[in-house]
Design a protein around this motif. Structure first.
Motif, mmCIF file in Angstrom:
data_model
loop_
_atom_site.group_PDB
_atom_site.id
_atom_site.type_symbol
_atom_site.label_atom_id
_atom_site.label_comp_id
_atom_site.label_asym_id
_atom_site.label_seq_id
_atom_site.Cartn_x
_atom_site.Cartn_y
_atom_site.Cartn_z
ATOM 1 N N TYR A 251 -13.611 -14.527 3.299
ATOM 2 C CA TYR A 251 -13.036 -13.837 4.441
ATOM 3 C C TYR A 251 -12.847 -14.839 5.589
ATOM 4 N N GLY A 252 -11.617 -14.931 6.071
ATOM 5 C CA GLY A 252 -11.308 -15.830 7.178
ATOM 6 C C GLY A 252 -10.684 -17.142 6.746
ATOM 7 N N VAL B 194 -21.051 -6.897 6.309
ATOM 8 C CA VAL B 194 -21.957 -5.743 6.265
ATOM 9 C C VAL B 194 -21.398 -4.689 5.297
ATOM 10 N N ILE B 195 -20.106 -4.401 5.434
ATOM 11 C CA ILE B 195 -19.476 -3.424 4.536
ATOM 12 C C ILE B 195 -19.542 -3.931 3.099
ATOM 13 N N LEU B 196 -19.197 -5.198 2.885
ATOM 14 C CA LEU B 196 -19.211 -5.768 1.540
ATOM 15 C C LEU B 196 -20.613 -5.738 0.935
ATOM 16 N N SER B 197 -21.615 -6.113 1.712
ATOM 17 C CA SER B 197 -22.992 -6.148 1.206
ATOM 18 C C SER B 197 -23.476 -4.766 0.796
ATOM 19 N N MET C 220 -9.452 -5.448 4.101
ATOM 20 C CA MET C 220 -9.916 -6.501 5.007
ATOM 21 C C MET C 220 -9.742 -7.900 4.413
ATOM 22 N N VAL C 221 -9.946 -8.068 3.105
ATOM 23 C CA VAL C 221 -9.941 -9.402 2.520
ATOM 24 C C VAL C 221 -8.574 -9.804 1.954
ATOM 25 N N SER C 222 -7.708 -8.853 1.689
ATOM 26 C CA SER C 222 -6.427 -9.162 1.044
ATOM 27 C C SER C 222 -5.585 -10.198 1.780
ATOM 28 N N PRO C 223 -5.610 -10.298 3.109
ATOM 29 C CA PRO C 223 -4.808 -11.350 3.748
ATOM 30 C C PRO C 223 -5.285 -12.759 3.398
#
Length: 190
Positions: free
Chosen positions: A102-103, A128-131, A183-186
Motif C-alpha cells: 500500500y502506497g 488495521v482493516i487488512l489485519s 484501497m490497494v488496487s491503485p
C-alpha cells in the motif's frame, strides 16, 4: 458421520487452507517468472465475489427472519459456493501476482518517504482493516464449515449457536475484503 469425524474434517480443511495461504504469503513457492495475463482480473473478481457474498448473507438473514428456511438454505448454499470460488481465486492470485504494498506508487517494492507521505495516515487505516480482515478470515473458516454442516443437517439449535458468531464475522470479512481491494488496487503493478 460422527461429530468427531466432522470436527476433524473441518480442522483438517481449516489447517490446510491456513498453511497454503501462509506458504504463499511467505513466497516459499516461487511464482512463475512471467505473470499470466489473466492475473490482473483476479483482484476485481475477488472483490465481486466478496461483495456478492456480503449481499447474499444479508438476504439470507432476511429470509430466515421471515421463517423461510428453504430460501435461506438455498441462498446459503450459493453463498458458500461463491466463497469457495473466492478462496480458489485468492490462492491463485497470491501464487501468481507479485507482492503489492500500500502506497508503492512506482511498484518497485520499496516504500520511499515520499510515497509514505503521499499515502498519508490512510495507510494505517488500510493496515488495521487488512489485519483484522486476515485474522478474522482465518478464524471464521471453521465456524462457517461447521455452521454450514449443521444447517444442512437441520441441527437447528447447534446451527444457531454457531451462526451467532459465524455470521457477523463472515459478513465483516466479506465487506472488508471489498474495502481492502478498493484501497490497494491503485498500487497494483502487474
Amino acid at each position: 458421520m460422527t461429530d468427531k469425524f466432522i470436527f476433524r474434517f473441518v480442522a483438517g480443511i481449516s489447517i490446510f487452507v491456513f498453511v497454503v495461504v501462509l506458504i504463499l504469503n511467505r513466497r516459499l513457492i516461487p511464482a512463475p517468472a512471467e505473470v499470466p495475463s489473466f492475473t490482473h482480473f483476479l483482484p476485481i473478481l475477488n472483490a465481486i465475489l466478496n461483495g456478492t457474498c456480503s449481499i447474499l448473507l444479508l438476504v439470507s438473514l432476511y429470509f430466515i427472519k421471515q421463517g423461510n428456511i428453504k430460501v435461506h438454505k438455498q441462498i446459503n448454499i450459493v453463498t458458500f459456493c461463491f466463497s469457495s470460488m473466492f478462496l480458489v481465486s485468492y490462492i491463485i492470485f497470491h501464487y501468481l501476482a507479485p507482492e503489492t504494498m500500500y502506497g508503492d506508487l512506482n511498484g518497485d517494492g520499496i516504500l520511499s518517504d515520499a510515497e509514505k507521505a503521499t499515502a498519508g495516515s490512510i495507510r494505517y487505516v488500510y493496515y488495521v482493516i487488512l489485519s483484522t480482515h486476515i485474522v478474522l478470515a482465518a478464524g471464521v473458516l471453521p465456524l462457517i464449515l461447521l455452521s454450514f454442516y449443521r444447517g444442512l443437517q437441520m441441527q437447528v439449535e447447534k446451527h444457531k449457536k454457531l451462526v451467532r458468531w459465524a455470521f457477523p464475522i463472515w459478513l465483516y470479512v466479506t465487506v472488508t475484503g471489498v474495502i481492502v481491494y478498493l484501497m490497494v488496487s491503485p498500487y497494483y503493478h502487474f
